[in-house]
Design a protein around this motif. Structure first.
Motif, PDB file in Angstrom:
ATOM      1  N   ASN A 146       0.818  -1.024  -0.061  1.00 31.11           N
ATOM      2  CA  ASN A 146      -0.063  -0.182   0.023  1.00 31.11           C
ATOM      3  C   ASN A 146       0.904   1.193  -0.048  1.00 31.11           C
ATOM      4  O   ASN A 146       0.132   2.344  -0.181  1.00 31.11           O
ATOM      5  N   LEU A 147       2.284   1.156   0.131  1.00 29.75           N
ATOM      6  CA  LEU A 147       3.102   2.248  -0.110  1.00 29.75           C
ATOM      7  C   LEU A 147       2.830   2.676  -1.507  1.00 29.75           C
ATOM      8  O   LEU A 147       2.902   1.792  -2.467  1.00 29.75           O
ATOM      9  N   PRO A 148       2.753   4.073  -1.820  1.00 29.72           N
ATOM     10  CA  PRO A 148       2.346   4.348  -3.319  1.00 29.72           C
ATOM     11  C   PRO A 148       3.736   4.392  -4.278  1.00 29.72           C
ATOM     12  O   PRO A 148       4.747   4.573  -3.750  1.00 29.72           O
ATOM     13  N   TYR A 149       3.419   4.107  -5.458  1.00 27.93           N
ATOM     14  CA  TYR A 149       4.162   4.268  -6.634  1.00 27.93           C
ATOM     15  C   TYR A 149       5.548   3.487  -6.462  1.00 27.93           C
ATOM     16  O   TYR A 149       6.639   3.951  -6.595  1.00 27.93           O
ATOM     17  N   TRP A 150       5.508   2.076  -6.135  1.00 25.75           N
ATOM     18  CA  TRP A 150       6.694   1.248  -6.222  1.00 25.75           C
ATOM     19  C   TRP A 150       6.359  -0.253  -6.739  1.00 25.75           C
ATOM     20  O   TRP A 150       6.794  -0.661  -7.470  1.00 25.75           O
ATOM     21  N   CYS A 151       4.806  -0.515  -6.514  1.00 20.25           N
ATOM     22  CA  CYS A 151       4.402  -1.705  -6.990  1.00 20.25           C
ATOM     23  C   CYS A 151       3.143  -1.449  -7.397  1.00 20.25           C
ATOM     24  O   CYS A 151       2.164  -2.565  -7.460  1.00 20.25           O
ATOM     25  N   GLY A 152       2.563  -0.420  -7.799  1.00 19.31           N
ATOM     26  CA  GLY A 152       1.253  -0.123  -8.264  1.00 19.31           C
ATOM     27  C   GLY A 152       0.847  -0.654  -9.477  1.00 19.31           C
ATOM     28  O   GLY A 152      -0.274  -1.122  -9.802  1.00 19.31           O
ATOM     29  N   ALA A 153       1.818  -0.516 -10.567  1.00 23.98           N
ATOM     30  CA  ALA A 153       1.647  -1.092 -11.807  1.00 23.98           C
ATOM     31  C   ALA A 153       1.562  -2.725 -11.636  1.00 23.98           C
ATOM     32  O   ALA A 153       2.434  -3.088 -10.919  1.00 23.98           O
ATOM     33  N   SER A 154       0.872  -3.256 -12.381  1.00 25.16           N
ATOM     34  CA  SER A 154       0.420  -4.699 -12.281  1.00 25.16           C
ATOM     35  C   SER A 154       1.748  -5.693 -12.450  1.00 25.16           C
ATOM     36  O   SER A 154       1.982  -6.688 -11.734  1.00 25.16           O
ATOM     37  N   GLN A 155       2.597  -5.061 -13.381  1.00 22.36           N
ATOM     38  CA  GLN A 155       3.839  -5.944 -13.739  1.00 22.36           C
ATOM     39  C   GLN A 155       4.734  -5.887 -12.630  1.00 22.36           C
ATOM     40  O   GLN A 155       5.500  -6.928 -12.025  1.00 22.36           O
ATOM     41  N   HIS A 156       5.055  -4.709 -11.934  1.00 21.80           N
ATOM     42  CA  HIS A 156       5.510  -4.527 -10.893  1.00 21.80           C
ATOM     43  C   HIS A 156       5.425  -5.329  -9.550  1.00 21.80           C
ATOM     44  O   HIS A 156       6.095  -6.001  -8.864  1.00 21.80           O
ATOM     45  N   PHE A 157       3.953  -5.642  -9.497  1.00 16.88           N
ATOM     46  CA  PHE A 157       3.591  -6.230  -8.364  1.00 16.88           C
ATOM     47  C   PHE A 157       3.701  -7.731  -8.703  1.00 16.88           C
ATOM     48  O   PHE A 157       4.239  -8.538  -7.680  1.00 16.88           O
ATOM     49  N   VAL A 158       3.757  -8.043  -9.875  1.00 16.32           N
ATOM     50  CA  VAL A 158       3.756  -9.471 -10.366  1.00 16.32           C
ATOM     51  C   VAL A 158       5.299  -9.917  -9.879  1.00 16.32           C
ATOM     52  O   VAL A 158       5.938 -10.804  -9.288  1.00 16.32           O
ATOM     53  N   ASN A 159       6.137  -8.992 -10.462  1.00 19.10           N
ATOM     54  CA  ASN A 159       7.755  -9.279 -10.033  1.00 19.10           C
ATOM     55  C   ASN A 159       8.011  -9.177  -8.753  1.00 19.10           C
ATOM     56  O   ASN A 159       8.711 -10.158  -8.314  1.00 19.10           O
ATOM     57  N   ALA A 343       4.580  12.046 -13.227  1.00 21.10           N
ATOM     58  CA  ALA A 343       5.617  12.414 -12.433  1.00 21.10           C
ATOM     59  C   ALA A 343       5.096  13.464 -11.234  1.00 21.10           C
ATOM     60  O   ALA A 343       5.395  13.198 -10.083  1.00 21.10           O
ATOM     61  N   GLN A 344       4.062  14.060 -11.418  1.00 21.27           N
ATOM     62  CA  GLN A 344       3.597  14.924 -10.449  1.00 21.27           C
ATOM     63  C   GLN A 344       2.645  14.081  -9.360  1.00 21.27           C
ATOM     64  O   GLN A 344       2.843  14.303  -8.050  1.00 21.27           O
ATOM     65  N   TRP A 345       2.092  13.080  -9.706  1.00 22.93           N
ATOM     66  CA  TRP A 345       1.294  12.275  -8.892  1.00 22.93           C
ATOM     67  C   TRP A 345       2.533  11.396  -8.048  1.00 22.93           C
ATOM     68  O   TRP A 345       2.301  11.585  -6.868  1.00 22.93           O
ATOM     69  N   LYS A 346       3.641  10.940  -8.687  1.00 23.90           N
ATOM     70  CA  LYS A 346       4.690  10.353  -7.703  1.00 23.90           C
ATOM     71  C   LYS A 346       5.263  11.308  -6.903  1.00 23.90           C
ATOM     72  O   LYS A 346       5.764  11.105  -5.929  1.00 23.90           O
ATOM     73  N   ALA A 347       5.567  12.565  -7.261  1.00 19.74           N
ATOM     74  CA  ALA A 347       6.315  13.822  -6.603  1.00 19.74           C
ATOM     75  C   ALA A 347       5.330  13.735  -5.096  1.00 19.74           C
ATOM     76  O   ALA A 347       5.839  14.278  -4.123  1.00 19.74           O
ATOM     77  N   SER A 348       3.958  13.858  -5.352  1.00 29.15           N
ATOM     78  CA  SER A 348       3.051  14.334  -4.343  1.00 29.15           C
ATOM     79  C   SER A 348       3.107  13.368  -3.298  1.00 29.15           C
ATOM     80  O   SER A 348       2.915  13.902  -1.829  1.00 29.15           O
ATOM     81  N   CYS A 349       3.342  11.967  -3.484  1.00 31.58           N
ATOM     82  CA  CYS A 349       3.148  11.105  -2.387  1.00 31.58           C
ATOM     83  C   CYS A 349       4.015   9.923  -2.311  1.00 31.58           C
ATOM     84  O   CYS A 349       3.650   8.874  -1.732  1.00 31.58           O
ATOM     85  N   GLY A 350       4.706   9.710  -3.435  1.00 31.29           N
ATOM     86  CA  GLY A 350       5.449   8.424  -3.811  1.00 31.29           C
ATOM     87  C   GLY A 350       6.370   8.036  -2.581  1.00 31.29           C
ATOM     88  O   GLY A 350       6.877   8.667  -1.704  1.00 31.29           O
TER      89      GLY A 350
END
Length: 388
Positions: A146-159, A343-350
């Protein structure tokens, strides 16, 4: 036991002739046979119904072991929400060569969420589907997703969940509490879903200011949306549809698949694919029961789980497309941020923000250990899923 709301909703979702056939088939052959027949389009064929019933009875009689497998979803839900429960049932029965019979309890018949986690742990049932976040009380590290912007994308989660780092760290934690992780289930990333009447699309986090954002009980997710600039508003899931409709909340964050399957299509205006956090599930199994099985049966169940996981990954884009199509019919529009906006989304809370360091230390044990998990998200193995 009375049927759950989801089971009743499945019956209601059928067109009138099929509903009558379904109820008739359930009365003569049992609810599970009727559901399987309805999913396969066999309700109108008496020979097919009888064949399904005979096969289920034969499998149950010839099996040496019975696995009660409970889920919160109706059997036909995989069309829009790739939970794959019928696939898992078939694969386990086939790969064990009939030694295990899987008795499904779909549609929330035995509960959902933490209620199913507790039943698996106690051995009341042998297996269940629930969100990965439901494991947080047993293995806090699992809440890292649930931490944002490190495994949100499905492929990153699968990895991540197929990595040696995850399997050597998280899975043993689950086993220490009596669970066997059969398979992780990819649904899709959470989204920003705006109610009707809201000004959309939401392209960047500066548009989140002042928005009353429905959040679950997760403290991490509440912090995520606060960092984005929204006003996090905890609301029980069962009350969320009414809250969105009445303006108690302006937006919510399930995956697009969940928005459709849980009936939000008529109360939303815009959906933004900002890919902050995965909306993920897992099939867990009672470890004591699993370990009581012969080693060849254990191995066969693991193979069946891997096969089902690969089927899940293949189904994700089709389920997403169907859910989007149905939402679009109701007037919902979709927006995907461009690179600058993302990039703005990631910068706000990543996750890279210092404000998350204490959470990383608490859940992963150290910043270095979190970095190991982070590196795992970037290393793709043999598993592939099509992202949004």
């Amino acid at each position: 036991m009375g049927r759950s709301k989801d089971s009743r909703d499945f019956v209601k979702s059928l067109k009138s002739p099929d509903r009558r056939r379904f109820l008739s088939a359930a009365g003569r052959y049992g609810f599970t046979t009727a559901v399987i027949a309805a999913t396969g389009g066999l309700l109108a064929s008496e020979p097919a119904l009888a064949a399904v019933s005979r096969e289920e009875q034969q499998r149950a009689r010839s099996a040496k072991y019975t696995m009660h497998l409970a889920t919160a979803y109706i059997v036909g839900a995989s069309r829009s929400y790739p939970i794959m429960q019928l696939n898992l049932k078939d694969n386990i029965e086939n790969m064990t060569r009939g030694k295990v019979y899987v008795k499904l309890a779909p549609g929330g018949q035995l509960g959902a969420g933490t209620a199913l986690v507790n039943k698996v742990q106690s051995g009341t049932i042998q297996g269940a589907q629930h969100s990965l976040s439901n494991f947080a009380p047993f293995a806090p590290e699992a809440d890292l997703i649930n931490l944002p912007y490190w495994c949100g994308a499905s492929q990153h989660f699968v990895n991540l969940v197929t990595s040696k780092t995850w399997q050597d760290t998280i899975n043993p934690k689950l086993e220490s509490h009596g669970f066997k992780a059969l398979m992780y289930v990819v649904i899709d990333p959470r989204v920003i879903a705006l109610r009707k009447g809201g000004k959309g699309p939401i392209k960047t986090p500066d548009q989140m200011h002042g928005i009353k954002f429905r959040v679950p009980g997760s403290e991490i997710l509440q912090k995520v949306y606060k960092l984005m600039g929204a006003n996090p508003t905890p609301i029980a899931w069962g009350e969320t549809t009414a809250a969105i409709k009445e303006g108690v909340a302006d937006a919510l964050d399930p995956s697009v698949n969940a928005l459709y399957v849980f009936g939000f299509k008529d109360v939303l205006s815009w959906v933004t694919f900002n890919e902050a956090v995965p909306d993920s599930q897992i099939y867990s199994c009672n470890l004591k029961w699993f370990k009581s099985l012969p080693s060849d049966v254990q191995h066969a169940i693991e193979e069946a789980s891997d096969i089902t996981f690969r089927q899940n990954l293949a189904q994700v884009p089709a389920s997403r497309a169907y859910a989007m199509q149905e939402l679009q019919k109701a007037g919902v529009q979709f927006y995907t941020p461009n690179d600058d906006e993302m990039a703005q989304w990631k910068a706000s809370c990543g996750h890279q923000l210092k404000t998350w360091d204490d959470t990383k230390k608490k859940l992963a044990g150290s910043l270095d250990k979190f970095d190991e998990f982070l590196a795992a998200t970037q290393k793709r193995g043999t598993y592939y899923v099509a992202d949004v």
